[in-house]
Design an enzyme around this catalytic site. Sequence first.
Site, short mmCIF file in Angstrom:
data_model
loop_
_atom_site.label_atom_id
_atom_site.label_comp_id
_atom_site.label_asym_id
_atom_site.label_seq_id
_atom_site.Cartn_x
_atom_site.Cartn_y
_atom_site.Cartn_z
N ASP A 512 0.86 -1.19 0.00
CA ASP A 512 0.00 0.00 0.00
C ASP A 512 0.90 1.24 0.00
O ASP A 512 2.13 1.12 0.12
CB ASP A 512 -0.86 -0.07 1.27
N ASP A 599 -9.08 4.16 -1.17
CA ASP A 599 -9.87 4.53 0.00
C ASP A 599 -11.18 5.19 -0.38
O ASP A 599 -11.32 6.41 -0.37
CB ASP A 599 -9.04 5.44 0.91
N HIS A 657 -13.42 -4.29 3.43
CA HIS A 657 -12.39 -3.55 4.16
C HIS A 657 -13.02 -2.34 4.82
O HIS A 657 -14.08 -1.86 4.38
CB HIS A 657 -11.28 -3.13 3.19
#
Length: 927
Positions: A512, A599, A657
């Site tokens: 990430d 995100d 997630h």
Amino acid sequence: MKSWGLLLVAALAIGSSFGVHKNNFKTCDQSGFCKRLRSFKPEKSQYSLNLDTVIVHGNVLSAEVNTVDTTTQKRIILWHYALRLSALVDGTFRVEIDEADPLYPRYRTQLALNGEPKADGLKIVSNENGIITVANSQGHKVIITAEPLKLEFVNLAGDVAVILNDNAQLMVEPLRVKKERVDDEDTNLVEVEEEGTWGENFKSHHDSKPRGNEAVSLDFSFPEADNVYGIPEHTDKLALRTTTSGDPYRLYNLDVFEYELDSRMAIYGAIPVVYSHGPKRTAGVFWHNSAETWVDVVNYADSTVVSSLVNLVTGGQKRRVDTRFISESGIVDAFVFLGEKPADVFRQYTQLTGSAPIPPKFSLAYHQCRWNYVDEADVRGVDDNLDNYDIPADVIWLDIEYTDRKKYFTWDPIKFPHPSDMVANLTAKGRKLVVIVDPHVKREAGYFLHEDATELGYYVKDKDGKDYEGWCWPGSSSYLDFFDPAVSKYNSERYLFENFPGTSKDVHLWNDMNEPSVFNGPEITMPKDCRHYKPPQDGNDGLAAFWEHRHVHNEYGLWNVRSTHEGMLQRVDNKYRPFILTRSAFSGTQRYGAVWTGDNAAEWGFLAVSVPMCLSLSVAGVSFCGSDVGGFFKYPEPELMTRWYQAGAFQPFFRAHSHIETKRREPWLYEAPTTALLRDANRRRYALIDFWYTLFYEHSVDGLPVMRPLFQEYPHEEDTFTIDDQYLLGDKLLIRPVVQPGVSSVPVYLPGAAQRTLWYDVDSYHAHHAAGYFTQDVTISKIPVYQRGGIIIPRKERIRRSSSLMADDPYTLVVALDVNGTAQGSLYIDDGESYEYRNNKYIYAKFKYESNAMTYSFPNENAHYPTRSWVERIVIAGIKTPPKTAKLHQGDKQLSLQMTLHKGNDVLVVRKPGANMAHPWKITFSY
Ligand SMILES: *[C@@H]1O[C@H](CO)[C@@H](O)[C@H](O)[C@H]1NC(C)=O
Ligand SMILES: *[C@@H]1O[C@H](CO)[C@@H](O)[C@H](O)[C@H]1NC(C)=O
């Protein structure tokens, strides 16, 4: 995982609402080269080709190109450039334009291509009146006009599919020596340099620009195109929009906190490939450049494009799209794809940059993730509850908090004292663990990684040559310079079991923050004047001794995942296939891992955009794509959560997630009816796990997207050109996820009317005749999915805790008949995790159904795999005249089979054929 949200907690607390902080990121006007080159609109290109210098050698035409001062009569040559036009296999051409004699070499993107492109033949067909025509061995042609320079690419039908420099926007800014300011009396002799040439500021950041301006640009026109697609990653529609008002699309890998929808802003990934499509043909251009890039689009059919511009550029022809790429540095290096169908251009791109290899099978199943599962007991609890609530899952993930205070390759000694045991407990159920390893390294005395990297000089350097220090999760951090082979090797070796205790072959990786994310850097990334490794060569000193971050930025994450991939291979003697998830993406990333859309938030708009975002990545080579199921920020209410699981179950990468500050939302934490719906979505995924695996095998061979836009399969059907709320899996299933709240029906477009295509609702086997849009009623449990008539799909209906536990389970084959009463399909089987398939230990079987027989055969007779799976049931939908008898033939065995008729007597079930899938078989029918 997450962005630099924590730094903004204060801002959020004082009441600013959810949303991107736009002023952290540059607009085109704030990006010196974008502003400079975007406003460059000469009436006529200054670039012309010197006909006396043309040479064809092998597959390459080379020639000198000059810029000429056209403002005077005297034709003063301003600068020399070198043009190379190469013919490559499969109808692809490459155009490179560099300075003929640059001050020092300009950067050439290194890792995007999957090896040296294969050459085709090239010959000059004609050369007269300042126009040279060349052709490759297939007969694709390039017409080169010398002055002003223009290249027209002609497909096999004889049509011009792509034009370069028709809008005169070719530009290569020559590298120059910085002139010291001379305060001469005679100011005419002092060349006044444009402001910003040798340094630019953005907010509190200064970019020293030691090489000065070095931007490149070129325009590409697509005559008779209706739309262009590609250049992910953006939150926009699949079909790109005209950019004449507002900013161009931006390609610059960035960690954008709370990124916004319907935007051309850059986010985590940057893949500079664009495709054009219209009823006549498809074409494409791959802009091989890893620097910050902006892309303008003008679709002359858009109402926003004024008719005077349409007339000026195209003579009134509205069916045309122009694009223009502007990059901060590098050379002009463009691959032109001549199609002629969508599938051809998508393949032409993956031929160059590679296809994803067959992933380990578990990675196509369901992944359970959260920032963070806080300790071993939490992991155990999640693992147990997946079973208690009968939610099939293959993987549990650990985000950054598993480490010893953000030091990668370590475990928190209090929270994760027994990682090997924890992993062993998971693997006993056929589950895996994925752990995160980010590229930032904590600068802490005593941390081996930091001490090694400091001592060995393995960090990216700042503009003065010292180790660059930024701020990220661990606090003060430095970044490994993966461009240096020694660093990459060192990093790879950290993944060896002895160097990363607690891991095993069943622990996989997540890279990430690899844009890279730097919380205190310009635009939350690394300063452009940071220095990267460059292979030493004689005479390389000064500026020629290193590359700047500006040259390589968009491929930093690619070097990161390549190094991880190499390490994961080495830890098991190249025996097992690694799984890696990466946030940053560039051309070629697909060779090493899967990509997710970063995100997002628990909002309906983010669920909806997951489809066009993944479609756009998919056509750009990244088939293994998904979004955070449920949304990362915020909390999904039951209906949104349900719809997201249902959508995710039919997207390639399927992972739930969530952000550390959100309420826990594992499937069993909802009320029972919602849990049941989430379970049902997961079970549907598992029933199709072999179907997914087969699609990815086929992708590894043919390079075509797994998740496909409708126009790929129906290129003549104009309605499909802009559809991006539904898609195809292979050419087999059509998916139309429900992405709005409170709906009781959705419009679904069924393509293929001209071919008399049937689409079978997979829940009812009801056959719809393709006729464009129809209204599908939906309840909260309905996922609109349709199997194309003519397709056979393998299912496994005994759902277990994880996919590996289902390996030997029997198959149900669903045969959906086309109007002619026939169907075909395929099935790939291997051990799911090793490279033994390279030694022919696999099955790639074809199914074929005709009214008198159904066959299961192995086109590659040398390939075998000893599967114990067998055929439990065959469902034949759309049958007109049911057969009276059915007989199985396998080897010497013959067996009469029982059949039952269902629904309106058009669904026939052949019961318990029992044939073993390790060997071919045949079922004959009589009437
Ligand atoms: C592994 O499973 C055993 C048996 O359930 C349990 O006692 C042990 O605590 C587990 N280990 C870890 C590290 O979770
Ligand atoms: C049905 O058969 C005809 C004649 O062979 C063929 O042209 C047509 O493409 C077939 N249709 C489908 C849907 O396969």
